[in-house]
Design an enzyme around this catalytic site. Structure first.
Site, mmCIF file in Angstrom:
data_model
loop_
_atom_site.group_PDB
_atom_site.id
_atom_site.type_symbol
_atom_site.label_atom_id
_atom_site.label_comp_id
_atom_site.label_asym_id
_atom_site.label_seq_id
_atom_site.Cartn_x
_atom_site.Cartn_y
_atom_site.Cartn_z
ATOM 1 N N ASP A 77 26.720 -29.366 -75.036
ATOM 2 C CA ASP A 77 28.134 -30.150 -74.985
ATOM 3 C C ASP A 77 28.743 -29.926 -76.381
ATOM 4 O O ASP A 77 27.950 -29.677 -77.279
ATOM 5 C CB ASP A 77 28.111 -31.356 -74.537
ATOM 6 C CG ASP A 77 29.471 -32.128 -74.635
ATOM 7 O OD1 ASP A 77 30.692 -31.682 -74.341
ATOM 8 O OD2 ASP A 77 29.495 -33.326 -75.822
ATOM 9 N N ASP B 290 31.724 -31.868 -78.196
ATOM 10 C CA ASP B 290 32.282 -33.100 -78.973
ATOM 11 C C ASP B 290 31.038 -34.415 -78.816
ATOM 12 O O ASP B 290 30.780 -34.486 -77.501
ATOM 13 C CB ASP B 290 33.690 -33.499 -78.482
ATOM 14 C CG ASP B 290 34.735 -32.709 -78.964
ATOM 15 O OD1 ASP B 290 34.923 -32.607 -80.280
ATOM 16 O OD2 ASP B 290 35.431 -32.223 -78.227
ATOM 17 N N ASP C 9 26.076 -35.880 -74.493
ATOM 18 C CA ASP C 9 26.259 -37.229 -74.853
ATOM 19 C C ASP C 9 26.826 -38.144 -73.859
ATOM 20 O O ASP C 9 27.273 -39.164 -73.991
ATOM 21 C CB ASP C 9 27.019 -37.630 -76.206
ATOM 22 C CG ASP C 9 28.453 -37.079 -75.993
ATOM 23 O OD1 ASP C 9 28.716 -36.075 -75.513
ATOM 24 O OD2 ASP C 9 29.278 -37.799 -76.421
#
Length: 219
Positions: free
Chosen positions: A12, A14, A168
């Site tokens: 991922d 961001d 995250d």
């Protein structure tokens, strides 16, 4: 020496590679304020990070007329573009990516960002040539749909079962589950640890150096 578990490592962007969670939250809140809409709190705004913009607005501001989504998106991008030059990669990310690339892993990105946004971020971070393939939310189905991982593995000739998604958010980990891939959580981004743990990741890293070490020893 044969690989232990994985050939393709998908990140991922961001909150996983780029330290941008707080900025995204503030920009979502500012966009709502600009339009006189109810302002989502930090938890609400952080929860939608990783989703495509349309899906994110539906979750962060439920009950709104979809006709207003383009205006919210425009205001969000206005605020984000004013700040994105200030964003930096998490400490240890360039070294980790360089090391994994030198070891011969395929590296990819699957992100809720737009293609224009990701390319701008990759260029600013000096990572345009680092990844073998990338997928963005405006090109295919948004997370947690498995399409991004399915398309990345097809493009690179890889096996979903030997692919790991690192992120995250629960959106990242659920996408990995839906695709039949493994998932690794990072604990320094948008979603709280208990939500990440409920998705049963194969590993949960508190820091980038810890993630790097685990990948070197186990991936």
């Amino acid at each position: 020496m044969p690989r232990k578990q994985f050939d393709l490592i998908v990140f991922d962007w961001d909150g996983t590679l780029m330290d941008s969670t707080a900025t995204i939250v503030k920009c979502i809140q500012a966009a709502a304020k600009d339009l006189g809409l109810p302002i989502p709190n930090r938890e609400q705004a952080a929860h939608v990070i990783g989703l495509g913009m349309g899906e994110a607005m539906q979750v962060a501001m439920p009950g709104l007329d979809p006709k207003i989504y383009p205006r919210i998106t425009e205001r969000y991008r206005y605020h984000y573009l004013a700040k994105d030059h200030e964003l930096t990669l998490f400490e240890g990310v360039p070294e980790m990516l360089q090391d994994l690339s030198q070891q011969g892993y395929f590296l990819a990105v699957a992100t809720g960002k737009s293609r224009v946004g990701l390319n701008r971020s990759l260029n600013a971070a000096g990572l345009l040539s680092t990844f073998d393939a990338t997928r963005c939310a405006d090109e295919t189905f948004s997370k947690p749909h498995p399409a991004m991982l399915q398309e990345l593995t097809r493009e690179l000739g890889q096996d979903l079962r030997r692919t790991v998604m690192i992120g995250d958010t629960t959106h990242d980990l659920m996408m990995a589950q839906n695709a039949g891939s493994s998932g690794i959580a990072v604990e320094y981004g948008a979603h709280p640890l208990d939500q990440l743990a409920a998705c049963n990741p194969v590993y949960s890293a508190r820091t980038v150096p810890q993630l790097h070490q685990w990948l070197n020893e186990n991936a």
